[in-house]
Scaffold this motif. Structure first.
Motif, PDB file in Angstrom:
ATOM      1  N   TYR A   8       0.978  -1.140  -0.104  1.00  0.00           N
ATOM      2  CA  TYR A   8      -0.132  -0.015  -0.035  1.00  0.00           C
ATOM      3  C   TYR A   8       0.874   1.421   0.062  1.00  0.00           C
ATOM      4  N   GLY A  10       0.342   4.948   0.884  1.00  0.00           N
ATOM      5  CA  GLY A  10      -0.453   6.100   1.408  1.00  0.00           C
ATOM      6  C   GLY A  10       0.040   7.599   1.080  1.00  0.00           C
ATOM      7  N   LYS A  11      -0.402   8.550   2.012  1.00  0.00           N
ATOM      8  CA  LYS A  11       0.148   9.901   1.940  1.00  0.00           C
ATOM      9  C   LYS A  11       1.615  10.191   2.523  1.00  0.00           C
ATOM     10  N   ALA A  12       1.757   9.363   3.596  1.00  0.00           N
ATOM     11  CA  ALA A  12       2.989   9.682   4.372  1.00  0.00           C
ATOM     12  C   ALA A  12       3.964   8.273   4.247  1.00  0.00           C
ATOM     13  N   LYS A  13       3.233   7.360   4.194  1.00  0.00           N
ATOM     14  CA  LYS A  13       4.029   5.887   4.467  1.00  0.00           C
ATOM     15  C   LYS A  13       3.821   5.125   3.136  1.00  0.00           C
ATOM     16  N   LEU A  15       3.881   0.705   2.601  1.00  0.00           N
ATOM     17  CA  LEU A  15       3.875  -0.575   3.452  1.00  0.00           C
ATOM     18  C   LEU A  15       4.363  -1.666   2.573  1.00  0.00           C
ATOM     19  N   HIS A  69       2.210  -1.770  17.733  1.00  0.00           N
ATOM     20  CA  HIS A  69       2.355  -2.848  16.547  1.00  0.00           C
ATOM     21  C   HIS A  69       4.184  -2.650  16.373  1.00  0.00           C
ATOM     22  N   ARG A  82       3.998  -5.309  13.353  1.00  0.00           N
ATOM     23  CA  ARG A  82       3.415  -6.274  13.175  1.00  0.00           C
ATOM     24  C   ARG A  82       1.983  -5.915  12.096  1.00  0.00           C
ATOM     25  N   CYS A  84      -1.373  -5.515  11.099  1.00  0.00           N
ATOM     26  CA  CYS A  84      -2.651  -5.352  12.023  1.00  0.00           C
ATOM     27  C   CYS A  84      -4.051  -5.342  10.886  1.00  0.00           C
ATOM     28  N   GLU A 179      -4.253   5.535  15.525  1.00  0.00           N
ATOM     29  CA  GLU A 179      -5.072   4.257  14.692  1.00  0.00           C
ATOM     30  C   GLU A 179      -4.778   3.080  15.837  1.00  0.00           C
ATOM     31  N   ASP A 195       0.084   2.176  13.344  1.00  0.00           N
ATOM     32  CA  ASP A 195       0.385   3.509  12.362  1.00  0.00           C
ATOM     33  C   ASP A 195       1.567   4.312  12.835  1.00  0.00           C
TER      34      ASP A 195
HETATM   35  N1  LIG Z   1       0.359  -2.249  11.393  1.00  0.00           N
HETATM   36  C1  LIG Z   1      -0.209  -1.861  10.581  1.00  0.00           C
HETATM   37  N2  LIG Z   1      -0.669  -3.020   9.744  1.00  0.00           N
HETATM   38  C2  LIG Z   1      -1.314  -2.710   8.678  1.00  0.00           C
HETATM   39  N3  LIG Z   1      -1.560  -1.518   8.130  1.00  0.00           N
HETATM   40  C3  LIG Z   1      -1.396  -0.451   8.937  1.00  0.00           C
HETATM   41  C4  LIG Z   1      -0.537  -0.793  10.223  1.00  0.00           C
HETATM   42  N4  LIG Z   1       0.058   0.582  10.592  1.00  0.00           N
HETATM   43  C5  LIG Z   1      -0.581   1.577   9.737  1.00  0.00           C
HETATM   44  N5  LIG Z   1      -1.196   0.944   8.851  1.00  0.00           N
HETATM   45  C6  LIG Z   1      -2.064   1.467   7.526  1.00  0.00           C
HETATM   46  O1  LIG Z   1      -1.046   1.943   6.659  1.00  0.00           O
HETATM   47  C7  LIG Z   1      -1.264   3.359   6.220  1.00  0.00           C
HETATM   48  C8  LIG Z   1      -0.128   4.012   6.521  1.00  0.00           C
HETATM   49  O2  LIG Z   1       0.189   4.924   5.311  1.00  0.00           O
HETATM   50  P1  LIG Z   1      -0.046   6.393   5.419  1.00  0.00           P
HETATM   51  O3  LIG Z   1       0.676   7.418   4.454  1.00  0.00           O
HETATM   52  O4  LIG Z   1      -0.347   7.034   6.623  1.00  0.00           O
HETATM   53  O5  LIG Z   1      -1.861   6.214   4.607  1.00  0.00           O
HETATM   54  P2  LIG Z   1      -3.173   7.390   4.623  1.00  0.00           P
HETATM   55  O6  LIG Z   1      -2.727   7.992   3.542  1.00  0.00           O
HETATM   56  O7  LIG Z   1      -4.061   6.074   4.306  1.00  0.00           O
HETATM   57  O8  LIG Z   1      -3.110   7.800   6.056  1.00  0.00           O
HETATM   58  C9  LIG Z   1      -2.398   3.729   6.715  1.00  0.00           C
HETATM   59  O9  LIG Z   1      -3.686   3.284   5.889  1.00  0.00           O
HETATM   60  C10 LIG Z   1      -2.511   2.888   8.127  1.00  0.00           C
HETATM   61  O10 LIG Z   1      -3.913   2.851   8.357  1.00  0.00           O
END
Ligand SMILES: Nc1ncnc2c1ncn2[C@@H]1O[C@H](COP(=O)(O)OP(=O)(O)O)[C@@H](O)[C@H]1O
Ligand SMILES: [Mg+2]
Length: 251
Positions: A8, A10-13, A15, A69, A82, A84, A179, A195
């Protein structure tokens, strides 16, 4: 460490699949967004600072028995966590009025609240993360009553921990967002803080001057965002090597 497939972005991270089942590598980007991504920029060094700061807070929480996590930091930009199932809520805790609460209720920013107030927003960018009540959460099945009791407990414990840590370095914790994720252990499920916890997700004001040391610096064009985040890191003694002077703790 070899990371797996991208899961995935997202805006800041970003995965990635982790090295073992049930793990994820969280990569912290330098991208900054605000107002539901209407305002965007790339801010050199933000990712590394947030990686460090989130590590610092999550380790502290783990030490005082608040489950998170977080497993370990891998390098400047990545940490192993971890995997989640994220509960689709932004859990907000407010100690002082600011931002959307000030607007919504007409309370001047900086007014101390009679007690910490916990709010829930439904995590959906296309809707702008709208505020919801526990009635919505129960009716739409986003979390059970037991989950909500646990979430409230976790949120208040994170608030006490973060307020204390920040107070110790001369910073007021105005509010923050976390989160919560579900992890499964055999037949049991447990809720953990997931998060990130960083100046992207907190409002942090200098106790003496009121100077903002959080993402509002970017939202409101108040100067250098990395300088603000680096100041928080410096005060906590978690400044990454090579990004500034040797850390000194404020007494
Ligand atoms: N331990 C985890 N397991 C699965 N998903 C996670 C975990 N920690 C964070 N996330 C999800 O990963 C994403 C982190 O990326 P981010 O750039 O913050 O996304 P967003 O633009 O959706 O806020 C978020 O959608 C968050 O809910
Ligand atoms: Mg996010």
């Amino acid at each position: 460490m070899a990371r797996g497939k991208k899961i995935y972005e997202g805006k800041a991270k970003i995965l990635f699949e982790g090295p073992e089942p049930g793990t994820i590598v969280q990569y912290f980007k330098d991208d900054a967004t605000a107002f539901n991504a209407e305002k965007q920029d790339v801010i050199d060094g933000k990712g590394a600072l947030n990686n460090r700061l989130s590590e610092y807070f999550m380790i502290g929480l783990n030490h005082i028995g608040v489950p998170t996590h977080f497993l370990k930091r891998l390098n400047m930009r990545e940490q192993l966590v971890r995997s989640c199932e994220i509960i689709p809520l932004e859990v907000i805790v407010r100690n002082y009025a600011a931002g959307s609460m000030s607007k919504r209720l007409g309370i001047e920013e900086g007014t101390q609240l009679p007690r910490p107030i916990v709010e829930y927003c439904y995590k959906d960018d296309s809707l702008g993360d709208p505020l919801v009540s526990e009635e919505h959460i129960a009716a739409f099945g986003w979390a059970s009553q037991q989950d909500m009791d646990d979430i409230l407990g976790l949120a208040l414990r994170v608030n006490d921990y973060m307020s204390g840590v920040m107070y110790g370095v001369g910073i007021k914790l105005v509010d923050f967002k976390i989160e919560i994720g579900r992890v499964y252990e055999g037949d049991f499920q447990r809720l953990v803080v997931a998060d990130e916890i960083s100046p992207d997700s907190c409002r942090l004001w200098d106790l003496e001057t009121g100077q903002k040391l959080d993402k509002d610096v970017f939202r409101r064009d108040l100067g250098s965002l990395t300088d603000a985040y680096a100041e928080v890191a410096r005060r906590l003694g978690v400044m990454p090597k090579g990004t500034g002077p040797k850390p000194t703790l404020v007494n």
